[in-house]
Enzyme design. Sequence first.
Site, short mmCIF file in Angstrom:
data_model
loop_
_atom_site.label_atom_id
_atom_site.label_comp_id
_atom_site.label_asym_id
_atom_site.label_seq_id
_atom_site.Cartn_x
_atom_site.Cartn_y
_atom_site.Cartn_z
N TYR A 184 0.84 -1.20 0.00
CA TYR A 184 0.00 0.00 0.00
C TYR A 184 0.88 1.25 0.00
O TYR A 184 0.67 2.17 -0.80
CB TYR A 184 -0.92 -0.03 1.21
CG TYR A 184 -1.84 1.16 1.33
CD1 TYR A 184 -3.00 1.24 0.57
CD2 TYR A 184 -1.56 2.19 2.22
CE1 TYR A 184 -3.85 2.33 0.68
CE2 TYR A 184 -2.41 3.29 2.34
CZ TYR A 184 -3.55 3.35 1.57
OH TYR A 184 -4.40 4.43 1.68
N THR A 218 -13.09 4.50 7.86
CA THR A 218 -13.82 3.89 6.73
C THR A 218 -13.51 2.41 6.79
O THR A 218 -12.76 1.96 7.67
CB THR A 218 -13.32 4.45 5.38
OG1 THR A 218 -11.93 4.11 5.26
CG2 THR A 218 -13.50 5.95 5.27
P1 NDP Z 1 -12.91 2.28 1.24
O1 NDP Z 1 -12.30 0.92 1.36
O2 NDP Z 1 -13.93 2.70 2.21
O3 NDP Z 1 -13.48 2.50 -0.23
C1 NDP Z 1 -12.71 2.14 -1.33
C2 NDP Z 1 -13.47 2.43 -2.60
O4 NDP Z 1 -12.63 2.03 -3.70
C3 NDP Z 1 -14.77 1.62 -2.71
O5 NDP Z 1 -15.74 2.41 -3.37
C4 NDP Z 1 -14.36 0.46 -3.58
O6 NDP Z 1 -15.42 -0.13 -4.32
C5 NDP Z 1 -13.39 1.15 -4.51
N1 NDP Z 1 -12.56 0.17 -5.22
C6 NDP Z 1 -11.73 -0.76 -4.71
N2 NDP Z 1 -11.21 -1.51 -5.69
C7 NDP Z 1 -11.72 -1.03 -6.85
C8 NDP Z 1 -11.58 -1.38 -8.21
N3 NDP Z 1 -10.81 -2.41 -8.62
N4 NDP Z 1 -12.25 -0.67 -9.13
C9 NDP Z 1 -13.05 0.36 -8.77
N5 NDP Z 1 -13.24 0.73 -7.51
C10 NDP Z 1 -12.58 0.04 -6.56
O7 NDP Z 1 -11.64 3.27 1.28
P2 NDP Z 1 -11.53 4.80 1.73
O8 NDP Z 1 -12.76 5.52 1.40
O9 NDP Z 1 -11.00 4.84 3.10
O10 NDP Z 1 -10.33 5.28 0.80
C11 NDP Z 1 -10.50 6.15 -0.30
C12 NDP Z 1 -9.13 6.65 -0.71
O11 NDP Z 1 -8.52 7.34 0.37
C13 NDP Z 1 -8.16 5.54 -1.11
O12 NDP Z 1 -7.37 5.98 -2.18
C14 NDP Z 1 -7.30 5.38 0.13
O13 NDP Z 1 -6.03 4.86 -0.16
C15 NDP Z 1 -7.21 6.84 0.58
N6 NDP Z 1 -6.84 6.98 1.99
C16 NDP Z 1 -7.65 6.51 2.97
C17 NDP Z 1 -7.28 6.66 4.30
C18 NDP Z 1 -8.13 6.20 5.42
O14 NDP Z 1 -7.67 6.30 6.59
N7 NDP Z 1 -9.36 5.73 5.18
C19 NDP Z 1 -5.98 7.29 4.66
C20 NDP Z 1 -5.22 7.74 3.55
C21 NDP Z 1 -5.64 7.60 2.26
P3 NDP Z 1 -16.18 -1.50 -3.81
O15 NDP Z 1 -17.22 -1.07 -2.83
O16 NDP Z 1 -16.73 -2.06 -5.08
O17 NDP Z 1 -15.13 -2.37 -3.20
#
Ligand code: NDP
Length: 258
Positions: A184, A218
């Site tokens: 990651y 999340t």
């Molecule tokens: P979640 O796991 O809550 O959501 C991830 C989202 O990405 C979901 O909508 C999921 O869809 C989608 N996704 C995963 N794989 C794919 C794929 N192959 N194609 C299309 N969509 C996909 O994550 P967060 O909301 O927490 O994270 C959002 C962003 O923020 C990410 O880039 C993460 O790295 C970044 N981030 C998050 C942090 C945190 O603490 N939460 C900290 C730092 C960065 P589905 O429902 O279909 O799986």
Amino acid sequence: MARDTKRTRVALITGGNRGLGLETGRQLTRRGWRVVLACRDPDKGREAAAAIGGEARVLDLAKATTATALAAALEADELALDVLVDNAAISLRGFDARVAEKTIAVNLLGTLAVTGALAPRIRDGGAIVMVSSGLGELSALREPARGRVAAAASRAEVERLGYEFVAGVAERRHEAAGWPSSAYAVSKALLNAATRVLARDLGPRLRVNAVCPGWVRTDLGGPRAPRDVGEGAASIVATVLEERATGGFFRDGRAIPW
Ligand code: NDP
């Protein structure tokens, strides 16, 4: 022009069906933006879009053809974007060659494929916002990987570094090359490198910035994170609304180190 400032702005958010992507969509909708949630599951996409008054499109970062199909559909509908928010990502449990390969495939290669396919659909003066993470700061890497990531000068070079990391993990020599044992963190460090490259390559037509939402409760962040999803999404929205910077990395609207 006065008329232009009144035009409804359009944002497309990848991974928009839950977590930070959905909340970013909600906050932008409240500000009067037209929001397109790009989701891999059409039913979840429709449900999420209905919840915030947005619309849904299909996109799976693991399937490159869905990115080209999405770009073609936007063109057929004559829908131009103001901002692309590259938000979708995975953070898998454990660490081995399979985890490294899948993580780089989705978070780095999938994101860059979507960005390449959709960049022509972004209006002149628009922007790309890469949702990254403080875990991807260069300080997470050691030499020689750190210097190579910092100096990466093209999308092809960034992708090659991703493949090298995956091969290094499979052959158990990634640490000697300076990579951490976190797929990651590497995916986000390389996404940051890609942000710098794309800002140069796509400018001055488009601006490209990375943003860290902070550690957020999340599915990905887990229940112990200090921030709620509203705060995390506000950090992303601040970068969406940033109208001057390019090639920067931000948290809560303030620049942070690469
Ligand atoms: P979640 O796991 O809550 O959501 C991830 C989202 O990405 C979901 O909508 C999921 O869809 C989608 N996704 C995963 N794989 C794919 C794929 N192959 N194609 C299309 N969509 C996909 O994550 P967060 O909301 O927490 O994270 C959002 C962003 O923020 C990410 O880039 C993460 O790295 C970044 N981030 C998050 C942090 C945190 O603490 N939460 C900290 C730092 C960065 P589905 O429902 O279909 O799986």
